[in-house]
Design an enzyme around this catalytic site. Sequence first.
Site, PDB file in Angstrom:
ATOM      1  N   ASP A 170       0.825  -1.205   0.000  1.00  0.00           N
ATOM      2  CA  ASP A 170       0.000   0.000   0.000  1.00  0.00           C
ATOM      3  C   ASP A 170       0.863   1.261   0.000  1.00  0.00           C
ATOM      4  O   ASP A 170       0.340   2.378  -0.110  1.00  0.00           O
ATOM      5  CB  ASP A 170      -1.003   0.004   1.157  1.00  0.00           C
ATOM      6  CG  ASP A 170      -0.355  -0.121   2.530  1.00  0.00           C
ATOM      7  OD1 ASP A 170       0.883  -0.126   2.623  1.00  0.00           O
ATOM      8  OD2 ASP A 170      -1.108  -0.237   3.524  1.00  0.00           O
ATOM      9  N   THR A 171       2.194   1.099   0.068  1.00  0.00           N
ATOM     10  CA  THR A 171       3.099   2.235  -0.167  1.00  0.00           C
ATOM     11  C   THR A 171       2.949   2.754  -1.605  1.00  0.00           C
ATOM     12  O   THR A 171       3.431   3.836  -1.917  1.00  0.00           O
ATOM     13  CB  THR A 171       4.562   1.824   0.062  1.00  0.00           C
ATOM     14  OG1 THR A 171       4.830   0.612  -0.663  1.00  0.00           O
ATOM     15  CG2 THR A 171       4.856   1.615   1.532  1.00  0.00           C
ATOM     16  N   ASP A 177      -0.896  -6.137  -0.280  1.00  0.00           N
ATOM     17  CA  ASP A 177      -1.375  -5.519   0.953  1.00  0.00           C
ATOM     18  C   ASP A 177      -2.881  -5.312   0.902  1.00  0.00           C
ATOM     19  O   ASP A 177      -3.415  -4.857  -0.119  1.00  0.00           O
ATOM     20  CB  ASP A 177      -0.731  -4.139   1.142  1.00  0.00           C
ATOM     21  CG  ASP A 177       0.505  -4.174   1.994  1.00  0.00           C
ATOM     22  OD1 ASP A 177       0.674  -5.118   2.786  1.00  0.00           O
ATOM     23  OD2 ASP A 177       1.327  -3.241   1.881  1.00  0.00           O
ATOM     24  N   GLU A 227      -1.619  -5.829   8.441  1.00  0.00           N
ATOM     25  CA  GLU A 227      -0.849  -5.216   9.517  1.00  0.00           C
ATOM     26  C   GLU A 227      -1.468  -5.513  10.875  1.00  0.00           C
ATOM     27  O   GLU A 227      -2.680  -5.646  11.004  1.00  0.00           O
ATOM     28  CB  GLU A 227      -0.782  -3.698   9.317  1.00  0.00           C
ATOM     29  CG  GLU A 227       0.049  -3.269   8.122  1.00  0.00           C
ATOM     30  CD  GLU A 227       0.213  -1.754   8.049  1.00  0.00           C
ATOM     31  OE1 GLU A 227      -0.214  -1.051   9.001  1.00  0.00           O
ATOM     32  OE2 GLU A 227       0.765  -1.274   7.047  1.00  0.00           O
ATOM     33  N   GLU A 281       9.068  -4.383  10.716  1.00  0.00           N
ATOM     34  CA  GLU A 281       9.423  -3.059  10.198  1.00  0.00           C
ATOM     35  C   GLU A 281       9.914  -2.121  11.291  1.00  0.00           C
ATOM     36  O   GLU A 281       9.242  -1.908  12.300  1.00  0.00           O
ATOM     37  CB  GLU A 281       8.236  -2.419   9.468  1.00  0.00           C
ATOM     38  CG  GLU A 281       8.575  -1.039   8.901  1.00  0.00           C
ATOM     39  CD  GLU A 281       7.568  -0.507   7.897  1.00  0.00           C
ATOM     40  OE1 GLU A 281       7.766   0.633   7.425  1.00  0.00           O
ATOM     41  OE2 GLU A 281       6.598  -1.220   7.576  1.00  0.00           O
ATOM     42  N   LYS A 330      -1.201  -9.467   2.631  1.00  0.00           N
ATOM     43  CA  LYS A 330      -0.492  -9.039   3.841  1.00  0.00           C
ATOM     44  C   LYS A 330      -1.407  -8.140   4.653  1.00  0.00           C
ATOM     45  O   LYS A 330      -2.110  -7.293   4.098  1.00  0.00           O
ATOM     46  CB  LYS A 330       0.807  -8.299   3.516  1.00  0.00           C
ATOM     47  CG  LYS A 330       1.582  -7.882   4.788  1.00  0.00           C
ATOM     48  CD  LYS A 330       2.981  -7.419   4.461  1.00  0.00           C
ATOM     49  CE  LYS A 330       3.026  -6.032   3.852  1.00  0.00           C
ATOM     50  NZ  LYS A 330       2.525  -4.968   4.791  1.00  0.00           N
TER      51      LYS A 330
END
Length: 258
Positions: A44-45, A82, A114, A181, A112
């Site tokens: 999502d970056t 993501d 978080e 991270e 993925k």
Amino acid sequence: MPVTTQQLIEWKQQRRSIVALTAWNYAIAQLLDAAGVDLILVGDTMAVVLGYPTTLPITLEEMLHHASAVRRGVKRALMVVDLPFLTYQESLQQAIHSAGRVLKETGAQAVKMEGGYPIMVETIARLVQVGIPVMGHVGLTPQSIHQLGLKQQGKTQEAQEKIFQQAIALEQAGVFSIVLEHIPSQLAKQITNHLSIPTIGIGAGPHCDGQVLVTSDVLGLSERQPPFAKIYTNLRETITKAVQDYAVEVREQKFPKE
């Protein structure tokens, strides 16, 4: 042969480091795959590539569109996508629906997610039970930017213990790998040594089972570099110079030639 989630676990046992990078379109994905990258993350970056100030605004539809393009460029690497902010946190049903759409509509092999708090662990466990491979993510979780900021996590003993326990809980829930991270190197080493699944570090030191970076950071395309990234080439400079040279030749009528 295409890389699988099981192969990543085998590579951890063999102490073979895992190479991961992000991709946001067909051209970049094709180059990364041909270069031998093991895991390609449609992160999502990508929100930053699309001009958003943080990862929060990007939608599931945008992720699906770009992930489909990435898939067309990938032949070997494991592809993980993501799930964006608020596409899996509301309910288990929402998480299954969003993750299922990713696998069905893009051809990705995994998603993925978080966080490692109890509700998220329960959600991940259910996704795994219905056949959706999940990669976990603890430490600095950018979707929690308004709570955590972008600073290193795990600076106190209490915070380190919380991250360590989250990683254990995620492994027990069935994730095939965990992104660590921006946490202290020794904490990453402790987690990596304890888990039987691979850890993929980003700003977490050299002791993880693999490393991931945002490809635009690696290529020197980003306006601002995170402190843990390394620039391997400066494409901002190269592209700017090429465009300036082109503009000069057009204005001076040197291009095109007769």
